[in-house]
Scaffold this motif. Structure first.
Motif, short mmCIF file in Angstrom:
data_model
loop_
_atom_site.label_atom_id
_atom_site.label_comp_id
_atom_site.label_asym_id
_atom_site.label_seq_id
_atom_site.Cartn_x
_atom_site.Cartn_y
_atom_site.Cartn_z
N LEU A 152 -38.33 28.44 23.25
CA LEU A 152 -38.78 27.14 23.14
C LEU A 152 -37.51 26.29 22.95
O LEU A 152 -36.71 26.42 22.27
CB LEU A 152 -39.59 27.05 22.15
N ILE A 153 -37.45 25.12 23.62
CA ILE A 153 -36.36 24.22 23.45
C ILE A 153 -37.16 23.10 22.61
O ILE A 153 -38.04 22.19 23.19
CB ILE A 153 -35.97 23.50 24.70
N ILE A 154 -36.93 22.50 21.20
CA ILE A 154 -37.39 22.06 20.34
C ILE A 154 -36.64 20.62 20.08
O ILE A 154 -35.39 20.50 20.06
CB ILE A 154 -37.61 22.43 19.15
N ALA A 155 -37.28 19.35 20.59
CA ALA A 155 -36.41 18.13 20.25
C ALA A 155 -36.91 17.74 18.82
O ALA A 155 -37.87 17.98 18.25
CB ALA A 155 -37.14 17.14 21.28
N TRP A 156 -35.59 17.26 18.18
CA TRP A 156 -35.68 16.85 16.92
C TRP A 156 -34.72 15.79 16.52
O TRP A 156 -33.88 15.44 17.48
CB TRP A 156 -35.55 17.83 15.85
N THR A 157 -34.85 15.07 15.53
CA THR A 157 -33.93 13.80 15.11
C THR A 157 -33.21 14.51 13.98
O THR A 157 -33.57 14.96 12.96
CB THR A 157 -34.85 12.62 14.71
N GLY A 158 -31.71 14.69 14.26
CA GLY A 158 -30.82 14.95 13.33
C GLY A 158 -30.74 14.05 11.91
O GLY A 158 -31.13 12.84 12.24
N PRO A 159 -29.92 14.60 11.02
CA PRO A 159 -29.81 13.74 9.87
C PRO A 159 -29.05 12.34 10.17
O PRO A 159 -29.00 11.40 9.22
CB PRO A 159 -28.94 14.57 8.87
N ASP A 160 -28.40 12.26 11.27
CA ASP A 160 -27.48 11.09 11.48
C ASP A 160 -28.41 10.31 12.44
O ASP A 160 -28.07 9.15 12.96
CB ASP A 160 -26.28 11.54 12.40
N GLY A 161 -29.69 10.56 12.59
CA GLY A 161 -30.57 9.71 13.37
C GLY A 161 -30.48 9.94 14.93
O GLY A 161 -31.17 9.35 15.64
N LYS A 162 -29.59 10.86 15.33
CA LYS A 162 -29.51 11.16 16.70
C LYS A 162 -30.48 12.20 17.26
O LYS A 162 -30.78 13.03 16.55
CB LYS A 162 -27.95 11.52 17.00
N ALA A 163 -30.89 12.01 18.33
CA ALA A 163 -31.68 13.23 19.07
C ALA A 163 -31.03 14.58 19.20
O ALA A 163 -29.72 14.55 19.39
CB ALA A 163 -32.12 12.93 20.47
N ALA A 164 -31.56 15.59 18.98
CA ALA A 164 -30.91 16.97 18.90
C ALA A 164 -32.02 17.98 19.54
O ALA A 164 -33.16 17.72 19.67
CB ALA A 164 -30.36 17.43 17.53
N GLU A 165 -31.42 19.33 19.83
CA GLU A 165 -32.19 20.27 20.21
C GLU A 165 -31.79 21.59 19.32
O GLU A 165 -30.81 21.75 18.59
CB GLU A 165 -31.95 20.62 21.73
N ARG A 166 -33.00 22.33 19.42
CA ARG A 166 -32.97 23.62 18.69
C ARG A 166 -33.78 24.69 19.59
O ARG A 166 -34.70 24.10 20.26
CB ARG A 166 -33.29 23.66 17.06
N MET A 167 -33.34 25.66 19.54
CA MET A 167 -33.75 26.84 20.26
C MET A 167 -34.30 27.67 19.52
O MET A 167 -33.64 28.44 18.79
CB MET A 167 -32.92 27.30 21.68
#
Length: 193
Positions: A152-167
């Protein structure tokens, strides 16, 4: 469609609200109107079970038709690494050649029912992912096959407000459950992994 077009018998249609793109027509196959299909799934059951495909013309090259058309499928079957099919409206090789590049859509409601604990990727897209502690980890925005497992490739917003992904591997060791009606996947995964 123009006069003399071998696809004149194709019926204009509206794309169903639940339409999913499942493949593309590659070329004619044989001389009796069969055509070769490139399925977008390694398990193209939707192509085999649906008797109505909806086609959109290729984005490039000559167009034999405009807009959405419905194609009544007589038979679709596996052949080597692809799928071949025949239709009531496509009666010869020239008609099949005219379909080259067409995009194939099938109504999601006509997909076969998956077995327990099996899911279509399209049904997982957009689901919220929450861990055992109730922490929202993001939303599924893609899936990737890595051979032995799906990730699963998960889109989320990091603590700095930038878009990030986790797998997160989509395996029972990490996935506690999928609740399609609630649009949620529960996992044994921490935000800092």
């Amino acid at each position: 469609m123009t006069p003399g077009n071998p696809l004149l018998a194709l019926e204009p249609a509206e794309l169903p609200a639940d339409a999913i793109e499942v493949g593309r027509i590659l070329d004619a196959w044989g001389i009796k109107g069969w055509f070769k299909v490139l399925p977008y799934s390694a398990s193209p059951e939707a192509l085999f079970t649906s008797k109505r495909w909806f086609l959109l013309p290729s984005e490039r090259g000559a167009r034999a038709f405009e807009g959405v058309v419905r194609l009544a499928i007589k038979e679709a079957k596996e052949h080597s690494d692809s799928v071949v099919a025949t239709s009531h409206e496509v009666v010869d090789r020239s008609a099949a050649e005219a379909l080259r590049g067409a995009r194939i859509f099938v109504s999601r409601s006509s997909f076969p029912t998956p077995d327990k604990d099996e899911y279509y990727w399209v049904d997982l897209l957009g689901l919220d992912v929450v861990n055992r502690e109730g922490v929202h980890l993001g939303q599924v925005h893609d899936l990737q096959s890595t051979g032995p497992q799906t990730v699963l490739i998960i889109a989320w917003t990091g603590p700095d407000g930038k878009a990030a992904e986790r797998m997160i591997p989509f395996v029972s060791a990490f996935v506690d459950g999928v609740d399609l009606p609630a649009r949620r996947i529960s996992v044994d995964w921490q935000p800092d992994y």
